[in-house]
Design an enzyme around this catalytic site. Structure first.
Site, mmCIF file in Angstrom:
data_model
loop_
_atom_site.group_PDB
_atom_site.id
_atom_site.type_symbol
_atom_site.label_atom_id
_atom_site.label_comp_id
_atom_site.label_asym_id
_atom_site.label_seq_id
_atom_site.Cartn_x
_atom_site.Cartn_y
_atom_site.Cartn_z
ATOM 1 N N GLU A 93 1.579 -1.389 0.533
ATOM 2 C CA GLU A 93 0.009 0.264 -0.004
ATOM 3 C C GLU A 93 0.480 1.547 -0.214
ATOM 4 O O GLU A 93 0.509 2.051 0.680
ATOM 5 C CB GLU A 93 -1.558 0.269 1.583
ATOM 6 C CG GLU A 93 -1.697 -0.943 1.221
ATOM 7 C CD GLU A 93 -2.275 -1.799 2.603
ATOM 8 O OE1 GLU A 93 -2.795 -0.696 3.332
ATOM 9 O OE2 GLU A 93 -3.133 -2.580 2.188
ATOM 10 N N GLU A 97 -6.404 -10.937 -0.926
ATOM 11 C CA GLU A 97 -6.600 -10.754 0.769
ATOM 12 C C GLU A 97 -7.601 -11.073 0.040
ATOM 13 O O GLU A 97 -8.753 -9.832 0.405
ATOM 14 C CB GLU A 97 -6.121 -9.624 1.430
ATOM 15 C CG GLU A 97 -4.791 -9.589 1.350
ATOM 16 C CD GLU A 97 -4.517 -8.340 2.053
ATOM 17 O OE1 GLU A 97 -4.970 -7.733 2.407
ATOM 18 O OE2 GLU A 97 -2.943 -7.887 1.778
HETATM 19 O O1 9MR Z 1 -6.700 -8.420 8.635
HETATM 20 C C1 9MR Z 1 -5.671 -7.768 9.417
HETATM 21 C C2 9MR Z 1 -6.293 -7.304 10.725
HETATM 22 O O2 9MR Z 1 -6.854 -8.908 11.641
HETATM 23 C C3 9MR Z 1 -5.263 -6.437 11.588
HETATM 24 O O3 9MR Z 1 -5.536 -5.847 12.551
HETATM 25 C C4 9MR Z 1 -4.412 -5.317 10.671
HETATM 26 C C5 9MR Z 1 -4.021 -4.515 10.954
HETATM 27 O O4 9MR Z 1 -3.000 -4.234 10.730
HETATM 28 O O5 9MR Z 1 -4.325 -5.555 9.015
HETATM 29 C C6 9MR Z 1 -5.598 -6.234 8.230
HETATM 30 O O6 9MR Z 1 -5.106 -7.023 7.197
HETATM 31 C C7 9MR Z 1 -4.692 -6.016 6.696
HETATM 32 C C8 9MR Z 1 -3.875 -6.048 5.159
HETATM 33 O O7 9MR Z 1 -2.109 -6.288 6.510
HETATM 34 C C9 9MR Z 1 -3.410 -5.005 4.791
HETATM 35 N N1 9MR Z 1 -4.640 -4.851 3.718
HETATM 36 C C10 9MR Z 1 -5.477 -4.245 3.854
HETATM 37 C C11 9MR Z 1 -6.214 -5.904 5.433
HETATM 38 C C12 9MR Z 1 -6.728 -5.692 6.158
HETATM 39 O O8 9MR Z 1 -6.912 -3.921 6.903
#
Ligand code: 9MR
Length: 544
Positions: free
Chosen positions: A351, A457
């Site tokens: 990102e 994802e």
């Molecule tokens: O699913 C993830 C969630 O459990 C965490 O709290 C969050 C912050 O670390 O990240 C989420 O996963 C993200 C991923 O790492 C990057 N793309 C967006 C995802 C959803 O926020």
């Protein structure tokens, strides 16, 4: 328009489901109705010693003109010939696959005016447009036994018109059906015979693969079994891989995992000691790596650098920019080296582009390391492991065109330095957005660059606006269909670019979506009791 028939031109008529997951569609292209309609309304002429012939006005029970051949006994053959090729290129919306003539039909209405038993020849012609020298003909004959109007449909394959790549003369370019000759042979019978034709059309019948919401799932089918040329992954965490209900399904359905959080910087990098050494905690990340290793699963590392996962000591780091950069280099080097040969691929930077722009997102990395920070991080990772696959990962690249442009500028720079292997589209999407076409178009941008594609994802929100309280039938259908579309797009990519399709979690109630957006949602393939949902069968169907 000839007689009582209604011919629909350029329309797609969906029929009943004829088989699970398939729909029969029929498209009909009118060649001529002898009333001025069709693709080739006027391009007909005749040859042969026919006596009076030609376009006759309609007879009783007919509402228009038709073509009539009359034999008067002085020759045994007479034809009318379409003097132009009937070509599908005239039809803007439709391109047929070459070689596939099994589903193309010539259709026409035929009558014998006066003599049952007339032999009718329909001929497809390749060759000069001079009737009848140096022609290659494919003939379909039938006897017209009753004198009434009848609709005849002949599969092009029945003409013996099969595609033969080694024999050009006998091959057919399906974009070009060739000229059509329609005639009669008379070997016996009464002196005067007539044959009438009307409504000459080409018909394309396709068995189109379609999402069927109620397909049964065979007990022994699994996602990974169906996906035979790419990995099917799931985001996991250290607690769930120890829980038998979860781990059993992980192992049964998936052959790749991504750590949902355990391999992010905030999970691994805990601080710096008084000597300036970085302090790591490998407990959680090691568990994930071990699980993948023991179960022989592909392991996608997520993620080395992400603006949202920065330990506090780095956020407000007091040292110089050089010192900051050294920490990042050390961190990437250490993590990648530790898991060399165990992690198969890494999201190096996650990102990096700001929403709605083509610019780098503001972050401590940009601030401290400059606009080249992405390239630097990829270089550090590559230095540590030459074999591991390196990905750029982001969301919104399908519908946010500015962001897409920014991301691919970044990617192209990395390609120029030979630092990148693939692009991850996160695909946190909605039940009704984005469209299949948009997903496909955006994904082609990765393939055009000869990079690996990771749908990294995937989850599909069913309640993005918070307008439902319980999971409705219609949202369940829509979600299944959206998953079907996503997987169809992925599966249709050239084999060498398909890396993995990863679900962002196993069960609806484990998803990050409800806590994040505040609405109840059901975004994954399994429900809270580990049961397969329609979304699961949508995934499978796309791989049939
Ligand atoms: O699913 C993830 C969630 O459990 C965490 O709290 C969050 C912050 O670390 O990240 C989420 O996963 C993200 C991923 O790492 C990057 N793309 C967006 C995802 C959803 O926020």
């Amino acid at each position: 328009m000839g007689r009582t028939k209604l011919i629909v031109i350029f329309s797609l008529l969906p029929f009943v489901l004829i088989q699970q997951g398939y729909t029969q569609t029929t498209e009909e292209f009118l060649v001529t109705d002898f009333d001025g309609g069709g693709i080739l309304p006027d391009a007909w002429s005749s040859y042969g010693d026919l006596g009076p012939y030609g376009v006759q006005p309609g007879r009783p029970n007919s509402d228009g003109k038709y073509y009539e051949l009359v034999w008067n006994g002085s020759t045994t053959q007479g034809y009318i010939v379409s003097q132009s090729e009937i070509t599908f290129r005239l039809i803007p919306k439709r391109k047929l696959k070459e070689k596939n003539i099994d589903n193309v039909y010539l259709k026409l209405d035929v009558n014998c005016g006066s003599a049952p038993g007339t032999v009718v020849n329909i001929v497809l012609v390749d060759g000069p447009n001079d009737c009848c020298t140096n022609e290659v003909n494919w003939i379909y004959s039938f006897t017209k036994n009753t004198c009434d109007w009848e609709t005849i449909e002949i599969n092009l394959a029945e003409f013996g018109y099969a595609y033969d790549p080694n024999n050009h003369e006998k091959s057919i370019d399906i974009h070009k059906v060739g000229r059509v000759k329609i005639g009669m042979d008379v070997f016996s019978g009464p002196q005067r015979q007539t044959v009438q034709f009307d409504n000459v059309a080409l018909v394309v019948k396709d068995k189109v693969k379609k999402y069927n919401a109620d397909t049964e799932i065979a007990d022994d089918t699994t996602l990974k079994k169906r996906a035979n040329d790419f990995y099917v992954g799931v985001a996991v965490n250290p607690r769930r891989i120890k829980d038998t209900d979860y781990s059993t399904l992980y192992k049964k359905e998936f052959n790749s995992i991504t750590a949902e959080n355990a391999m992010k910087m905030k999970s691994i990098l805990k601080g710096m000691d008084t000597n300036g050494n970085l302090v790591y905690d490998w407990t959680e990340s090691d568990r994930i790596v071990d699980f993948a290793e023991i179960n022989n699963m592909n392991l996608h590392g997520h993620t080395l650098i992400w603006y949202e996962s920065i330990p506090d000591f780095l956020k407000d780091f007091k040292g110089t920019n050089e010192a900051f950069e050294t920490i990042i280099e050390k961190y990437i080097t250490n993590v990648v080296s530790r898991y060399k040969g165990k992690v198969d691929s890494w999201d190096v930077v996650n990102e990096a582009i700001a929403d709605g722009t083509s610019d780098l997102r503001k972050s401590v990395f940009l601030e401290r390391m400059g606009p080249d920070y992405v390239k630097k991080c990829f270089q550090y990772a590559k230095n540590a492991d030459q074999e591991v696959k390196l990905f750029y990962n982001d969301y919104g690249l399908i519908y946010d065109k500015k962001k897409q442009q920014g991301a691919f500028t970044l990617v192209d720079d990395l390609i120029a330095e030979n630092l990148i292997d693939g692009v991850g589209y996160q695909l946190h999407i909605d039940f009704n957005f984005p469209s299949k076409l948009d997903i496909k178009t955006a994904t082609d941008l990765i393939v055009q660059r000869k990079l690996l594609v990771h749908f990294s994802e995937l989850d599909v929100k069913t309640n993005p606006k918070g307008d439902i309280e319980t999971f409705t039938e219609s949202r369940s259908h829509a979600q299944g269909k959206k998953i079907y579309e996503v997987v169809s797009v992925f599966n249709s990519l050239p084999k060498e670019y398909k890396y993995a399709l990863t679900l962002w979690g196993l069960k609806d109630d484990d998803s990050w979506i409800t806590p994040r957006y505040g609405f109840p949602d059901w975004p994954l393939l399994f429900d809270s009791t580990f049961q397969k949902k329609r979304a699961y069968s949508g995934f499978l169907q796309a791989l049939e």
